[in-house]
Write an enzyme that holds these catalytic residues in place. Structure first.
Site, PDB file in Angstrom:
ATOM      1  N   PRO A  88       0.835  -1.206   0.000  1.00 33.95           N
ATOM      2  CA  PRO A  88       0.000   0.000   0.000  1.00 33.95           C
ATOM      3  C   PRO A  88       0.872   1.260   0.000  1.00 33.95           C
ATOM      4  O   PRO A  88       1.941   1.263   0.616  1.00 33.95           O
ATOM      5  CB  PRO A  88      -0.816  -0.112   1.292  1.00 33.95           C
ATOM      6  CG  PRO A  88      -0.209  -1.178   2.108  1.00 33.95           C
ATOM      7  CD  PRO A  88       0.659  -2.028   1.224  1.00 33.95           C
ATOM      8  N   ASP A 140      15.662   2.929   3.660  1.00 35.66           N
ATOM      9  CA  ASP A 140      14.636   2.255   2.846  1.00 35.66           C
ATOM     10  C   ASP A 140      15.229   1.691   1.565  1.00 35.66           C
ATOM     11  O   ASP A 140      15.002   0.530   1.219  1.00 35.66           O
ATOM     12  CB  ASP A 140      13.531   3.254   2.449  1.00 35.66           C
ATOM     13  CG  ASP A 140      12.584   3.553   3.592  1.00 35.66           C
ATOM     14  OD1 ASP A 140      12.980   3.362   4.751  1.00 35.66           O
ATOM     15  OD2 ASP A 140      11.455   3.984   3.310  1.00 35.66           O
TER      16      ASP A 140
HETATM   17  O1  PMV Z   1       7.847   6.359   5.796  1.00 28.83           O
HETATM   18  P1  PMV Z   1       8.977   5.630   5.194  1.00 28.83           P
HETATM   19  O2  PMV Z   1       8.682   4.177   5.015  1.00 28.83           O
HETATM   20  O3  PMV Z   1       9.463   6.244   3.926  1.00 28.83           O
HETATM   21  O4  PMV Z   1      10.206   5.654   6.251  1.00 28.83           O
HETATM   22  C1  PMV Z   1      10.997   6.774   6.434  1.00 28.83           C
HETATM   23  C2  PMV Z   1      12.034   6.520   7.496  1.00 28.83           C
HETATM   24  C3  PMV Z   1      12.574   7.799   8.148  1.00 28.83           C
HETATM   25  O5  PMV Z   1      13.533   7.383   9.132  1.00 28.83           O
HETATM   26  C4  PMV Z   1      11.462   8.551   8.839  1.00 28.83           C
HETATM   27  C5  PMV Z   1      13.251   8.726   7.155  1.00 28.83           C
HETATM   28  C6  PMV Z   1      14.548   8.192   6.584  1.00 28.83           C
HETATM   29  O6  PMV Z   1      14.889   8.642   5.488  1.00 28.83           O
HETATM   30  O7  PMV Z   1      15.235   7.368   7.217  1.00 28.83           O
END
Ligand code: PMV
Length: 321
Positions: A88, A140
Protein backbone atom coordinates in the site's frame (compact mmCIF):
# COMPACT_ATOMS: atom_id res chain seq x y z
CA UNK A 1 10.84 -5.92 -22.42
CA UNK A 2 12.08 -6.22 -18.85
CA UNK A 3 10.24 -7.01 -15.62
CA UNK A 4 11.94 -6.10 -12.35
CA UNK A 5 10.61 -6.31 -8.83
CA UNK A 6 11.53 -5.04 -5.37
CA UNK A 7 10.14 -5.79 -1.91
CA UNK A 8 8.55 -3.46 0.61
CA UNK A 9 10.15 -3.03 3.99
CA UNK A 10 9.43 -2.39 7.62
CA UNK A 11 11.66 -0.49 9.98
CA UNK A 12 11.81 -2.65 13.10
CA UNK A 13 13.52 0.06 15.11
CA UNK A 14 15.18 3.42 14.59
CA UNK A 15 13.09 5.50 12.16
CA UNK A 16 13.63 9.26 12.30
CA UNK A 17 16.58 8.85 14.70
CA UNK A 18 18.53 7.24 11.83
CA UNK A 19 18.43 10.58 9.99
CA UNK A 20 20.54 11.96 12.89
CA UNK A 21 23.11 9.17 13.02
CA UNK A 22 21.40 6.76 15.43
CA UNK A 23 21.18 3.10 14.36
CA UNK A 24 18.19 1.47 12.64
CA UNK A 25 17.13 -2.07 11.76
CA UNK A 26 14.96 -2.63 8.71
CA UNK A 27 13.86 -5.78 6.95
CA UNK A 28 12.40 -6.56 3.55
CA UNK A 29 8.88 -8.03 3.57
CA UNK A 30 7.22 -10.41 1.14
CA UNK A 31 4.97 -7.79 -0.47
CA UNK A 32 6.51 -6.70 -3.79
CA UNK A 33 6.22 -4.05 -6.49
CA UNK A 34 6.70 -5.14 -10.11
CA UNK A 35 7.64 -2.83 -12.96
CA UNK A 36 7.43 -3.88 -16.60
CA UNK A 37 9.40 -1.61 -18.96
CA UNK A 38 9.01 -1.86 -22.73
CA UNK A 39 10.64 0.28 -25.40
CA UNK A 40 8.29 2.40 -27.55
CA UNK A 41 8.85 3.90 -30.99
CA UNK A 42 11.28 6.86 -31.00
CA UNK A 43 9.50 10.15 -30.28
CA UNK A 44 6.34 8.51 -28.92
CA UNK A 45 7.12 9.52 -25.31
CA UNK A 46 7.09 7.71 -21.99
CA UNK A 47 3.85 6.40 -20.53
CA UNK A 48 2.96 4.93 -17.14
CA UNK A 49 0.06 2.51 -16.94
CA UNK A 50 -1.24 4.00 -20.18
CA UNK A 51 -0.92 7.68 -19.13
CA UNK A 52 1.78 10.19 -20.14
CA UNK A 53 4.63 10.48 -17.62
CA UNK A 54 3.74 13.53 -15.47
CA UNK A 55 6.19 14.95 -12.88
CA UNK A 56 3.37 15.91 -10.47
CA UNK A 57 2.03 12.33 -10.35
CA UNK A 58 5.11 10.27 -11.09
CA UNK A 59 7.75 12.08 -9.02
CA UNK A 60 9.84 9.00 -8.19
CA UNK A 61 9.64 7.65 -11.74
CA UNK A 62 10.76 10.97 -13.23
CA UNK A 63 13.74 11.17 -10.86
CA UNK A 64 14.52 7.48 -11.45
CA UNK A 65 14.68 8.08 -15.20
CA UNK A 66 16.96 11.11 -14.69
CA UNK A 67 19.28 9.26 -12.33
CA UNK A 68 19.41 6.16 -14.57
CA UNK A 69 20.15 8.35 -17.61
CA UNK A 70 23.00 10.05 -15.70
CA UNK A 71 24.37 6.62 -14.67
CA UNK A 72 24.44 5.25 -18.21
CA UNK A 73 25.38 8.58 -19.82
CA UNK A 74 22.50 8.56 -22.31
CA UNK A 75 18.93 9.87 -22.19
CA UNK A 76 16.14 7.40 -21.50
CA UNK A 77 12.97 8.20 -23.39
CA UNK A 78 10.11 6.39 -25.06
CA UNK A 79 9.43 3.69 -22.48
CA UNK A 80 6.09 2.16 -21.51
CA UNK A 81 5.92 1.33 -17.80
CA UNK A 82 3.35 -0.91 -16.24
CA UNK A 83 3.46 -1.08 -12.48
CA UNK A 84 1.64 -3.31 -10.03
CA UNK A 85 2.16 -3.44 -6.32
CA UNK A 86 0.97 -5.33 -3.26
CA UNK A 87 2.54 -2.64 -1.05
CA UNK A 88 0.00 0.00 0.00
CA UNK A 89 1.27 3.49 -0.81
CA UNK A 90 2.00 6.21 1.77
CA UNK A 91 1.76 3.53 4.46
CA UNK A 92 5.35 3.54 5.78
CA UNK A 93 6.01 0.22 4.05
CA UNK A 94 8.57 1.34 1.48
CA UNK A 95 6.28 1.58 -1.55
CA UNK A 96 8.22 4.49 -3.05
CA UNK A 97 11.61 2.85 -2.38
CA UNK A 98 10.33 -0.36 -4.00
CA UNK A 99 8.93 1.50 -7.03
CA UNK A 100 12.16 3.49 -7.37
CA UNK A 101 14.43 0.48 -7.09
CA UNK A 102 12.37 -1.79 -9.34
CA UNK A 103 12.13 1.00 -11.95
CA UNK A 104 15.88 1.58 -11.86
CA UNK A 105 16.58 -2.16 -12.16
CA UNK A 106 14.17 -2.38 -15.11
CA UNK A 107 15.43 0.62 -17.10
CA UNK A 108 19.09 -0.19 -16.50
CA UNK A 109 18.49 -3.75 -17.75
CA UNK A 110 16.52 -2.36 -20.71
CA UNK A 111 19.53 -0.17 -21.58
CA UNK A 112 21.87 -3.17 -21.17
CA UNK A 113 23.55 -1.56 -18.15
CA UNK A 114 22.59 -3.87 -15.26
CA UNK A 115 24.20 -2.70 -12.00
CA UNK A 116 25.14 -4.66 -8.91
CA UNK A 117 23.15 -4.39 -5.69
CA UNK A 118 25.34 -1.69 -4.16
CA UNK A 119 25.20 0.49 -7.25
CA UNK A 120 21.42 0.05 -7.42
CA UNK A 121 21.08 1.04 -3.73
CA UNK A 122 23.18 4.17 -4.32
CA UNK A 123 21.17 5.23 -7.37
CA UNK A 124 17.88 4.53 -5.57
CA UNK A 125 19.01 6.68 -2.63
CA UNK A 126 19.86 9.49 -5.03
CA UNK A 127 16.30 9.28 -6.41
CA UNK A 128 14.77 9.34 -2.91
CA UNK A 129 17.05 12.20 -1.91
CA UNK A 130 15.83 14.30 -4.85
CA UNK A 131 12.18 13.28 -4.40
CA UNK A 132 12.27 14.07 -0.64
CA UNK A 133 13.82 17.49 -1.15
CA UNK A 134 17.31 16.62 0.08
CA UNK A 135 16.49 14.87 3.36
CA UNK A 136 16.39 11.35 4.67
CA UNK A 137 18.61 8.35 5.23
CA UNK A 138 19.52 5.48 2.86
CA UNK A 139 17.65 2.97 5.07
CA UNK A 140 14.64 2.26 2.85
CA UNK A 141 16.44 2.12 -0.47
CA UNK A 142 19.30 -0.05 0.84
CA UNK A 143 16.87 -2.49 2.48
CA UNK A 144 14.83 -2.80 -0.65
CA UNK A 145 17.89 -3.22 -2.92
CA UNK A 146 19.66 -5.73 -0.64
CA UNK A 147 16.63 -7.55 0.77
CA UNK A 148 16.90 -9.75 3.85
CA UNK A 149 17.62 -7.32 6.71
CA UNK A 150 19.85 -4.33 7.16
CA UNK A 151 21.48 -2.65 10.12
CA UNK A 152 22.28 1.03 9.63
CA UNK A 153 24.89 2.51 11.91
CA UNK A 154 27.26 5.46 12.11
CA UNK A 155 30.12 3.02 12.87
CA UNK A 156 31.29 0.32 10.49
CA UNK A 157 30.87 -3.17 11.96
CA UNK A 158 31.07 -6.75 10.76
CA UNK A 159 29.20 -7.66 7.55
CA UNK A 160 29.46 -4.17 6.10
CA UNK A 161 27.67 -3.86 2.77
CA UNK A 162 28.42 -0.26 1.80
CA UNK A 163 28.86 3.24 3.17
CA UNK A 164 26.87 6.30 2.16
CA UNK A 165 27.89 9.91 2.89
CA UNK A 166 25.72 13.00 2.61
CA UNK A 167 26.94 16.32 3.98
CA UNK A 168 28.10 15.74 7.56
CA UNK A 169 26.37 12.34 7.83
CA UNK A 170 27.84 8.91 7.18
CA UNK A 171 25.72 5.77 7.24
CA UNK A 172 27.24 2.30 7.21
CA UNK A 173 24.85 -0.32 5.85
CA UNK A 174 25.32 -3.88 7.13
CA UNK A 175 23.79 -7.21 6.28
CA UNK A 176 21.72 -8.65 9.11
CA UNK A 177 20.16 -12.11 9.21
CA UNK A 178 16.45 -11.47 9.22
CA UNK A 179 14.74 -12.69 12.37
CA UNK A 180 12.80 -15.87 11.66
CA UNK A 181 9.48 -14.45 12.79
CA UNK A 182 6.33 -13.16 11.17
CA UNK A 183 5.06 -9.77 12.15
CA UNK A 184 1.68 -8.17 11.96
CA UNK A 185 1.25 -4.94 10.04
CA UNK A 186 -1.74 -2.72 10.77
CA UNK A 187 -2.25 -0.01 8.17
CA UNK A 188 -4.38 2.89 9.44
CA UNK A 189 -5.03 3.87 5.81
CA UNK A 190 -4.40 7.47 6.86
CA UNK A 191 -1.79 8.62 4.39
CA UNK A 192 1.46 9.74 6.00
CA UNK A 193 3.82 11.86 3.90
CA UNK A 194 7.45 10.98 4.64
CA UNK A 195 8.72 14.40 3.51
CA UNK A 196 6.37 16.25 5.91
CA UNK A 197 7.16 14.03 8.89
CA UNK A 198 10.93 14.18 8.33
CA UNK A 199 10.71 17.99 7.97
CA UNK A 200 8.60 18.26 11.15
CA UNK A 201 11.14 16.30 13.21
CA UNK A 202 14.03 18.30 11.66
CA UNK A 203 12.38 21.55 12.82
CA UNK A 204 11.88 20.20 16.34
CA UNK A 205 15.42 18.84 16.62
CA UNK A 206 16.87 22.15 15.38
CA UNK A 207 15.21 24.14 18.15
CA UNK A 208 14.81 21.77 21.08
CA UNK A 209 17.42 20.05 23.23
CA UNK A 210 14.60 17.86 24.55
CA UNK A 211 13.85 16.57 21.05
CA UNK A 212 17.55 15.76 20.60
CA UNK A 213 17.39 13.68 23.80
CA UNK A 214 14.33 11.81 22.52
CA UNK A 215 16.19 11.02 19.30
CA UNK A 216 18.97 9.54 21.46
CA UNK A 217 16.36 7.52 23.40
CA UNK A 218 15.17 6.02 20.11
CA UNK A 219 18.82 5.10 19.47
CA UNK A 220 19.03 3.39 22.89
CA UNK A 221 15.91 1.33 22.18
CA UNK A 222 17.38 0.29 18.83
CA UNK A 223 20.68 -0.83 20.40
CA UNK A 224 18.74 -2.81 22.97
CA UNK A 225 16.69 -4.34 20.13
CA UNK A 226 19.90 -5.32 18.28
CA UNK A 227 21.12 -7.18 21.38
CA UNK A 228 17.71 -8.80 21.80
CA UNK A 229 17.76 -9.96 18.16
CA UNK A 230 21.23 -11.45 18.58
CA UNK A 231 20.06 -13.34 21.67
CA UNK A 232 16.74 -14.35 20.06
CA UNK A 233 15.06 -12.71 23.05
CA UNK A 234 11.66 -11.77 21.58
CA UNK A 235 10.07 -10.35 24.78
CA UNK A 236 13.04 -7.97 25.10
CA UNK A 237 12.72 -6.99 21.43
CA UNK A 238 9.02 -6.34 22.05
CA UNK A 239 9.81 -4.07 25.00
CA UNK A 240 12.31 -2.13 22.89
CA UNK A 241 9.59 -1.64 20.27
CA UNK A 242 7.13 -0.35 22.88
CA UNK A 243 9.71 2.14 24.18
CA UNK A 244 10.56 3.28 20.65
CA UNK A 245 6.87 3.89 19.98
CA UNK A 246 6.59 6.08 23.08
CA UNK A 247 9.62 8.12 22.00
CA UNK A 248 8.22 8.54 18.48
CA UNK A 249 4.91 9.67 19.99
CA UNK A 250 6.81 12.31 21.98
CA UNK A 251 8.45 13.45 18.73
CA UNK A 252 4.95 14.05 17.36
CA UNK A 253 4.94 11.52 14.53
CA UNK A 254 2.32 9.12 15.91
CA UNK A 255 -1.43 9.59 15.53
CA UNK A 256 -4.36 8.58 17.78
CA UNK A 257 -5.14 5.69 15.45
CA UNK A 258 -1.56 4.42 15.47
CA UNK A 259 -1.57 4.61 19.29
CA UNK A 260 -4.91 2.80 19.41
CA UNK A 261 -3.68 0.04 17.07
CA UNK A 262 -0.54 -0.47 19.18
CA UNK A 263 -2.64 -0.72 22.35
CA UNK A 264 -5.05 -3.16 20.66
CA UNK A 265 -2.14 -5.33 19.51
CA UNK A 266 -0.63 -5.43 23.02
CA UNK A 267 -4.00 -6.35 24.54
CA UNK A 268 -4.29 -9.18 21.99
CA UNK A 269 -1.00 -10.61 23.24
CA UNK A 270 1.65 -8.81 21.17
CA UNK A 271 5.09 -8.74 22.79
CA UNK A 272 5.56 -5.22 21.46
CA UNK A 273 4.09 -2.77 18.97
CA UNK A 274 5.16 0.47 17.35
CA UNK A 275 4.57 2.69 14.38
CA UNK A 276 6.82 1.90 11.44
CA UNK A 277 8.23 4.31 8.88
CA UNK A 278 7.70 8.02 9.07
CA UNK A 279 4.31 7.98 10.86
CA UNK A 280 1.74 10.79 10.66
CA UNK A 281 -0.57 7.94 9.58
CA UNK A 282 0.63 4.89 7.74
CA UNK A 283 1.28 1.65 9.58
CA UNK A 284 2.25 0.03 12.84
CA UNK A 285 3.88 -3.33 13.38
CA UNK A 286 3.45 -5.86 16.16
CA UNK A 287 5.64 -8.73 17.26
CA UNK A 288 3.47 -11.60 18.43
CA UNK A 289 3.62 -15.32 19.15
CA UNK A 290 0.15 -15.60 17.64
CA UNK A 291 0.15 -13.04 14.78
CA UNK A 292 -3.24 -14.13 13.41
CA UNK A 293 -4.91 -13.33 16.75
CA UNK A 294 -3.37 -9.84 16.76
CA UNK A 295 -4.34 -9.30 13.10
CA UNK A 296 -7.94 -10.29 13.90
CA UNK A 297 -8.05 -7.82 16.82
CA UNK A 298 -6.69 -5.03 14.58
CA UNK A 299 -9.15 -5.86 11.79
CA UNK A 300 -12.01 -5.18 14.25
CA UNK A 301 -10.73 -1.58 14.31
CA UNK A 302 -10.84 -1.47 10.51
CA UNK A 303 -7.09 -1.83 10.08
CA UNK A 304 -5.83 -3.21 6.80
CA UNK A 305 -3.75 -6.09 8.14
CA UNK A 306 -0.92 -8.20 6.78
CA UNK A 307 0.95 -11.02 8.47
CA UNK A 308 4.31 -11.00 6.72
CA UNK A 309 7.48 -13.05 6.86
CA UNK A 310 10.63 -10.97 7.29
CA UNK A 311 13.74 -11.11 5.14
CA UNK A 312 12.35 -11.21 1.59
CA UNK A 313 14.73 -11.22 -1.38
CA UNK A 314 15.93 -7.82 -2.60
CA UNK A 315 15.40 -6.13 -5.98
CA UNK A 316 15.77 -8.46 -8.96
CA UNK A 317 15.23 -8.60 -12.70
CA UNK A 318 12.59 -11.27 -13.28
CA UNK A 319 12.27 -11.29 -17.07
CA UNK A 320 14.30 -10.00 -19.99
CA UNK A 321 16.05 -8.18 -21.44
O1 PMV B 1 7.85 6.36 5.80
P1 PMV B 1 8.98 5.63 5.19
O2 PMV B 1 8.68 4.18 5.02
O3 PMV B 1 9.46 6.24 3.93
O4 PMV B 1 10.21 5.65 6.25
C1 PMV B 1 11.00 6.77 6.43
C2 PMV B 1 12.03 6.52 7.50
C3 PMV B 1 12.57 7.80 8.15
O5 PMV B 1 13.53 7.38 9.13
C4 PMV B 1 11.46 8.55 8.84
C5 PMV B 1 13.25 8.73 7.15
C6 PMV B 1 14.55 8.19 6.58
O6 PMV B 1 14.89 8.64 5.49
O7 PMV B 1 15.23 7.37 7.22
Amino acid sequence: MVVASAPGKVILLGEHAVVYGEPAIATAIDLRTRVRATRRAAGSGTIVNGYPLTPAYHTHLVHALDVAAEAIGAPLADVAFETESRIPSAAGLGSSAALTTATLAAVLALAGATKDEEHLARLAYEVEWRAQGGRGSPTDTSTVAHGRAVLVDRDARERLLWTVKRGERTWHLHHLDAPAVSIVIGNTQERGRTTDQVAKVAKLVAKSGFAKEIVKDVGKSTRDGIDALRAGDWPRLGRAMDRAHNSLTTLGVSTPRLDQFCETARKAGALGAKLTGSGGGGSMIALAKDPERVAAALAKHRAQTFVVALGAEGARVEEGP
